[in-house]
Design a protein around this motif. Structure first.
Motif, mmCIF file in Angstrom:
data_model
loop_
_atom_site.group_PDB
_atom_site.id
_atom_site.type_symbol
_atom_site.label_atom_id
_atom_site.label_comp_id
_atom_site.label_asym_id
_atom_site.label_seq_id
_atom_site.Cartn_x
_atom_site.Cartn_y
_atom_site.Cartn_z
ATOM 1 N N ALA A 127 63.714 58.062 30.250
ATOM 2 C CA ALA A 127 62.792 57.089 29.667
ATOM 3 C C ALA A 127 62.404 57.473 28.245
ATOM 4 N N TYR A 128 62.382 58.786 27.951
ATOM 5 C CA TYR A 128 61.966 59.223 26.630
ATOM 6 C C TYR A 128 63.148 59.583 25.729
ATOM 7 N N GLY A 129 64.357 59.186 26.157
ATOM 8 C CA GLY A 129 65.536 59.527 25.374
ATOM 9 C C GLY A 129 65.946 58.387 24.463
ATOM 10 N N ARG A 130 66.770 58.729 23.482
ATOM 11 C CA ARG A 130 67.289 57.722 22.563
ATOM 12 C C ARG A 130 68.149 56.690 23.285
ATOM 13 N N ALA A 131 68.923 57.194 24.281
ATOM 14 C CA ALA A 131 69.854 56.303 24.979
ATOM 15 C C ALA A 131 69.104 55.115 25.556
ATOM 16 N N THR A 132 67.939 55.377 26.158
ATOM 17 C CA THR A 132 67.161 54.291 26.754
ATOM 18 C C THR A 132 66.712 53.311 25.688
ATOM 19 N N TYR A 133 66.288 53.842 24.542
ATOM 20 C CA TYR A 133 65.846 52.953 23.471
ATOM 21 C C TYR A 133 66.981 52.029 23.046
ATOM 22 N N TYR A 134 68.178 52.624 22.870
ATOM 23 C CA TYR A 134 69.301 51.783 22.430
ATOM 24 C C TYR A 134 69.723 50.798 23.517
ATOM 25 N N LEU A 135 69.556 51.210 24.774
ATOM 26 C CA LEU A 135 69.845 50.268 25.872
ATOM 27 C C LEU A 135 68.929 49.057 25.751
ATOM 28 N N VAL A 136 67.637 49.328 25.548
ATOM 29 C CA VAL A 136 66.669 48.231 25.410
ATOM 30 C C VAL A 136 67.005 47.388 24.186
ATOM 31 N N LEU A 183 64.543 46.614 32.890
ATOM 32 C CA LEU A 183 64.368 47.563 31.788
ATOM 33 C C LEU A 183 62.979 48.196 31.832
ATOM 34 N N TYR A 184 61.991 47.388 32.240
ATOM 35 C CA TYR A 184 60.618 47.890 32.271
ATOM 36 C C TYR A 184 60.506 49.053 33.250
ATOM 37 N N THR A 185 61.177 48.923 34.397
ATOM 38 C CA THR A 185 61.163 50.018 35.369
ATOM 39 C C THR A 185 61.805 51.268 34.773
ATOM 40 N N VAL A 186 62.912 51.075 34.037
ATOM 41 C CA VAL A 186 63.588 52.233 33.438
ATOM 42 C C VAL A 186 62.668 52.900 32.415
ATOM 43 N N VAL A 187 61.973 52.088 31.619
ATOM 44 C CA VAL A 187 61.131 52.637 30.558
ATOM 45 C C VAL A 187 59.839 53.238 31.107
ATOM 46 N N MET A 188 59.260 52.582 32.113
ATOM 47 C CA MET A 188 57.973 53.032 32.645
ATOM 48 C C MET A 188 58.135 54.064 33.761
ATOM 49 N N GLU A 189 59.304 54.115 34.368
ATOM 50 C CA GLU A 189 59.616 55.025 35.478
ATOM 51 C C GLU A 189 58.878 54.705 36.771
ATOM 52 N N PHE A 190 58.460 53.484 36.945
ATOM 53 C CA PHE A 190 57.952 53.042 38.249
ATOM 54 C C PHE A 190 57.932 51.519 38.311
ATOM 55 N N ALA A 191 57.680 50.994 39.508
ATOM 56 C CA ALA A 191 57.468 49.559 39.681
ATOM 57 C C ALA A 191 56.133 49.386 40.371
ATOM 58 N N SER A 192 55.403 48.353 39.982
ATOM 59 C CA SER A 192 54.064 48.179 40.544
ATOM 60 C C SER A 192 53.802 46.703 40.801
ATOM 61 N N PRO A 193 52.997 46.373 41.807
ATOM 62 C CA PRO A 193 52.674 44.959 42.029
ATOM 63 C C PRO A 193 51.944 44.330 40.839
#
Lengths: 289, 379
Positions: B197-206, B267-277
């Motif tokens: 979530a804190y890597g460059r790869a994730t940023y470029y994915l987004v 993507l939000y789950t990947v960036v935030m590292e969880f899912a919530s109601p």
């Protein structure tokens, strides 16, 4: 049998609160076509007004009802005059604007009195319980039932038997014709919105002894109230009454059989299906346009 | 010859229309070069994801005229699809070797439920994250638009449907993690690339998904179907009289918008590292409407920037103690002002300003030309 009657009484009690909250919404939506998402905040303002009058002036809830109505109505008047009247031909935008107003009211209250929960005392005269069909029920709930019916009757009379009500109905029929007969549409609209807001404020004040008062208390009410208005039919006050009590009984009854969540989900789904097949509401006759 | 001229001017117009989109995307891609802070990049990535979500609403609301007050439903469904797959990949810390998600163990579930089983495959999960929201939206759209439900009623139905799904997710704790959502997730891994979530790869994915979703949305609005959808927004009955199946086009734009929202949710789950109601709650749903309105609902880039700017400002200001309390008040006021005075949002304002500049330039160049003519005439 006792349990059954108890369920019905609980349902009536939920229904009378729903009616109180939905009545103002119904007038505003039915006559002005405004989806007032700030309605819950008017309810909240009424509850806080009750708390303020009680803690700072020592007034009982019953004696402060009229001032509460006036205070919240004044808020409504200002909002209609300075925000909503600018959105005459954009009904969908009123959803957005009233939502913005709602957040502002919520946050303003939070800034001024803090977000701690507040409590309003039951009026001493109504704090005991009485026997209804052999079942003990708090007098306050009976009082709520009577008040909600009385407010409905007053509103009906206002709309159907007074000059202001007649002017309002004329504006609803055709605004430009009404205006050419010398009816001041702006003024009538502002008054209507103020009246609806005042009713919401009363609802908030009357509900406040049953629940804690907090800045975000209105959010839950507004969704429920919408469902009542839509179920009842937009321009039918009688429909609003019927649907408030039907929804009250329904959620009381299903909650008794299942749990609260399932009750809420079933009621919401039922309303979704209803809108699809009868968007004009359960209790209005189909009219040729 | 004339046809050649029109196509080249058409191409020019296309490039002109695409320019703001491409400039914004170029900025998004260039940002990591300027910003050497992984924590901040993660935050920006979060706002970009919310931007994608807002573009999806702009598509159905701004272009289709369908004000979906339950847009977060699709967002949440996408988010849960991704979280379920990543949960099954995580190393079970609190549980036995069975690989059962921890919250199921706590709720005394003995076997993985059947609807969790396919999420062992990441491909399935990604497909589900796009298709489940789209299918739910198509079904809901079929239900509403075939019955010619319009305007406010669409908003109420979408809102109520989202609330129902939210209630069910919270209620079914043993299968969904209930109120806590799904936490302790593995990292997403595609083709051997791990997306921290804190890597460059994730940023470029987004960032890639921002570009993709903006391009898809843009292509749709310029397509035949997209034009018909806009015509329906403006004159529904007229389009119906021309013999078009109005409901079909509405269902399509509604489902497309849901699929893009589902992508944002994943993507939000990947960036935030969880899912919530709360991801499919009323709060996010209404916020999206605000962002879209502020940015400009009839402009894809406007909607995107509206979300990034407002959510970003909100994030920044809510961290500083001075604005923590007043920020919501400011946002409410800003919102009311935008609704009242800028019905087309900041994008509309930008257009007005641009047009004014162009007109002035034209006027001044005309003035110069006249001046030149006069001098020529005099000589």
């Amino acid at each position: 049998m006792d349990q059954f009657i108890e369920q019905i009484v609980t349902g009536l009690s939920i229904g009378s609160i729903l009616l109180l909250v939905a009545l103002g919404l119904s007038i505003i939506y039915g006559s002005m076509g405004i989806i007032n998402l700030a309605h819950g905040e008017f309810v909240m303002l009424g509850a806080y007004a009750a708390w303020v009058f009680h803690t700072y002036f020592g007034w009982s809830l019953l004696t402060s009802l009229v001032p509460i109505f006036l205070v919240v109505a004044a808020f409504g008047w200002v909002i209609e005059r300075y925000v909503l009247s600018l959105l005459n031909n954009r009904p969908l935008d009123t959803i957005l604007a009233t939502w913005g107003v709602g957040i502002m009211l919520q946050q303003a209250v939070r800034l001024m009195v803090g977000s701690e929960l507040r409590y309003v005392q039951l009026p001493p005269a109504l704090s005991d319980s009485m026997n209804v069909f052999g079942i003990p029920i708090s007098s306050y709930r009976v009082f709520l039932f009577v008040v909600s019916i009385a407010l409905f009757a007053a509103t009906w009379l206002l709309m159907n038997r007074t000059t202001v009500g007649m002017k309002l109905r004329a504006i609803i029929q055709d605004r430009s014709v009404a205006a050419s007969f010398g009816i001041n549409a702006k003024r009538v609209y502002a008054l209507t919105f103020a009246y609806g807001a005042g009713l919401a404020g009363l609802a908030g004040a009357l509900v406040s002894p049953l629940k804690s008062v907090s800045p975000d208390m209105g959010t839950g009410y507004v969704v429920d109230a919408f469902m009542v208005v839509v179920l009842g039919g937009v321009q039918s006050l009688a429909g609003t009454v019927a649907s408030a009590f039907i929804l009250g009984e329904l959620s009381g009854g299903i909650a008794f059989l299942q749990n609260d969540t399932v009750a809420k989900a079933i009621v919401l789904l039922a309303i979704v299906v209803l809108i699809r097949f009868r968007p004009e509401g359960l209790f209005t006759a189909r009219v040729r346009a | 010859m004339p046809s050649n001229a029109t196509t080249s001017s058409g191409l020019q117009r296309l490039i002109a229309q695409l320019a703001p989109l491409l400039i914004v995307c170029a900025l998004v891609f260039a940002l990591p070069l300027l910003l050497n802070n992984d924590f901040l990049l993660n935050k920006v990535a979060r706002y970009l994801v919310l931007g994608i979500l807002t573009v999806s609403l702009g598509l159905s609301w701004g272009f289709g005229g369908i004000l979906n007050l339950g847009q977060a439903m699709s967002f949440g469904l996408g988010s849960y699809a991704m979280a379920m797959a990543l949960k099954l990949k995580t190393v079970p810390v609190h549980t036995g070797a069975s690989g059962l998600p921890d919250f199921m163990v706590w709720n005394n579930v003995a076997h993985l439920p059947w609807f969790w089983e396919p999420f062992r495959s990441l491909t399935f999960a990604i497909a589900a994250g796009l298709l489940v929201p789209a299918l739910v939206a198509a079904a809901l759209g079929w239900f509403m638009f075939r019955g010619r439900v319009t305007g406010v009623y669409v908003s109420i139905i979408t809102l109520a449907t989202m609330v129902v799904i939210n209630l069910v997710i919270i209620d079914q704790q043993s299968y969904t993690g209930g109120f806590n959502g799904i936490t302790d997730l593995a990292q997403l891994e595609i083709f051997g690339v791990a997306f921290d979530a804190y890597g460059r790869a994730t940023y470029y994915l987004v960032a890639t998904c921002v570009l993709l979703s903006l391009l898809v949305a843009f292509a749709f609005t310029k397509s035949r179907a997209g034009l018909i959808v806009q015509a329906i927004r403006d004159h529904e009955s007229r389009v119906r009289y021309f013999g078009y199946d109005v409901a079909l086009y509405q269902i399509f734009v509604f489902a497309l918008s849901a699929a893009i929202a589902g992508l944002a949710g994943m993507l939000y789950t990947v960036v935030m590292e969880f899912a919530s109601p709360t991801f499919l709650g009323v709060q996010i749903s209404l916020s999206v409407v605000v962002w879209c309105a502020v940015g400009g609902r009839q402009s894809l880039v406007g909607a995107f920037l509206g979300a990034v700017l407002v959510a970003g400002m909100q994030g920044a200001l809510s961290e500083s103690a001075a604005f923590l309390e007043t920020w919501t008040l400011v946002m409410g006021a800003l919102f009311v002002l935008v609704v009242l005075f800028l019905p087309k949002g900041l994008a509309g304002l930008a257009q007005v300003v641009l047009r004014w500049i162009v007109q002035r330039r034209q006027a001044s160049s005309r003035g110069v030309a006249q001046g030149v003519g006069q001098t020529e005439g005099s000589t």
